[in-house]
Design a protein around this motif. Structure first.
Motif, PDB file in Angstrom:
ATOM      1  N   PRO A  54       0.814  -1.166  -0.083  1.00 17.50           N
ATOM      2  CA  PRO A  54       0.098  -0.153   0.015  1.00 17.50           C
ATOM      3  C   PRO A  54       0.869   1.246  -0.112  1.00 17.50           C
ATOM      4  O   PRO A  54       1.991   1.132   0.367  1.00 17.50           O
ATOM      5  N   CYS A  84      -9.079   4.988  -4.267  1.00 18.77           N
ATOM      6  CA  CYS A  84      -8.074   4.137  -4.632  1.00 18.77           C
ATOM      7  C   CYS A  84      -7.782   4.016  -6.131  1.00 18.77           C
ATOM      8  O   CYS A  84      -8.432   4.167  -6.874  1.00 18.77           O
ATOM      9  N   GLU A 101       0.233   5.725   0.474  1.00 20.87           N
ATOM     10  CA  GLU A 101      -0.614   6.786   0.473  1.00 20.87           C
ATOM     11  C   GLU A 101      -0.061   7.931  -0.094  1.00 20.87           C
ATOM     12  O   GLU A 101       1.171   8.664   0.442  1.00 20.87           O
ATOM     13  N   ARG A 148      -5.125   6.548  -2.275  1.00 24.21           N
ATOM     14  CA  ARG A 148      -4.472   5.232  -1.648  1.00 24.21           C
ATOM     15  C   ARG A 148      -4.037   4.495  -2.899  1.00 24.21           C
ATOM     16  O   ARG A 148      -5.187   4.250  -3.790  1.00 24.21           O
TER      17      ARG A 148
END
Ligand code: ATP
Length: 153
Positions: A67, A102, A69, A74
């Motif tokens: 992941p 996302c 940010e 995201r």
């Protein structure tokens, strides 16, 4: 709608990825396919760095997903090559990865069939001697907008 790009070297791969990253204006799902060593991770690295991430973009081969940010986004970089059971995706809460903020870049998406959100763009990378050919297939209107802008760059 489909378009192919000739990518002479790794830099061309990361540059094209960066151009695409900067065109994304909403939640985006991109599937990437190509043999081992085709350049899928190079593409994802270029994409994530172009959005402003300064750290190292690692291959998620062993973690399934990495992941990031970045600003209000995201970004999830998946590599499902080692996925042995699609239930592992249920276990990591796969549905939460396809939210409005996302962007999902998914290598070996066929291994997660039925559990992933549909792709806006489907990218396939092929070897041409020491270079690559990258074909982008747009699967919906948003994907078509991205692809036609990318092809004009
Ligand atoms: N357009 C290109 N021309 C030539 N080499 C390239 C190009 N794009 C990437 N490469 C090279 O291909 C190699 C493999 O790239 P990468 O690790 O991104 O592949 P991959 O598809 O993610 O592989 P894997 O499935 O094993 O994770 C790297 O050495 C990279 O420099």
């Amino acid at each position: 709608m489909k378009h192919s790009f000739y990518l002479a070297d790794e830099q061309a791969t990361t540059e094209l990825a960066g151009q695409l990253a900067n065109l994304c204006s909403r939640a985006t799902v991109i599937y990437l396919e190509g043999d081992l060593g085709a350049g899928k991770t190079s593409f994802c690295r270029g994409f994530i760095h172009a959005l402003g991430y300064k750290g190292r973009v690692k291959s998620p081969t062993y973690t399934l997903v990495e992941p990031y940010e970045i600003n209000d986004w995201r970004i999830f970089h998946f590599d499902l090559y080692r996925l042995s059971d699609p239930e592992e995706l249920e276990f990591i809460g796969i549905r939460d990865y396809f939210d409005d903020d996302c962007i999902c870049l998914i290598e070996w998406a066929d291994k997660g069939e039925g559990l992933l959100a549909a792709a806006d763009l489907h990218i396939s990378i092929e070897f041409i001697e020491n270079s690559r050919s990258l074909t982008v297939q747009a699967n919906n209107e948003y994907g078509q907008t991205l692809l036609s802008e990318l092809a004009q760059k």
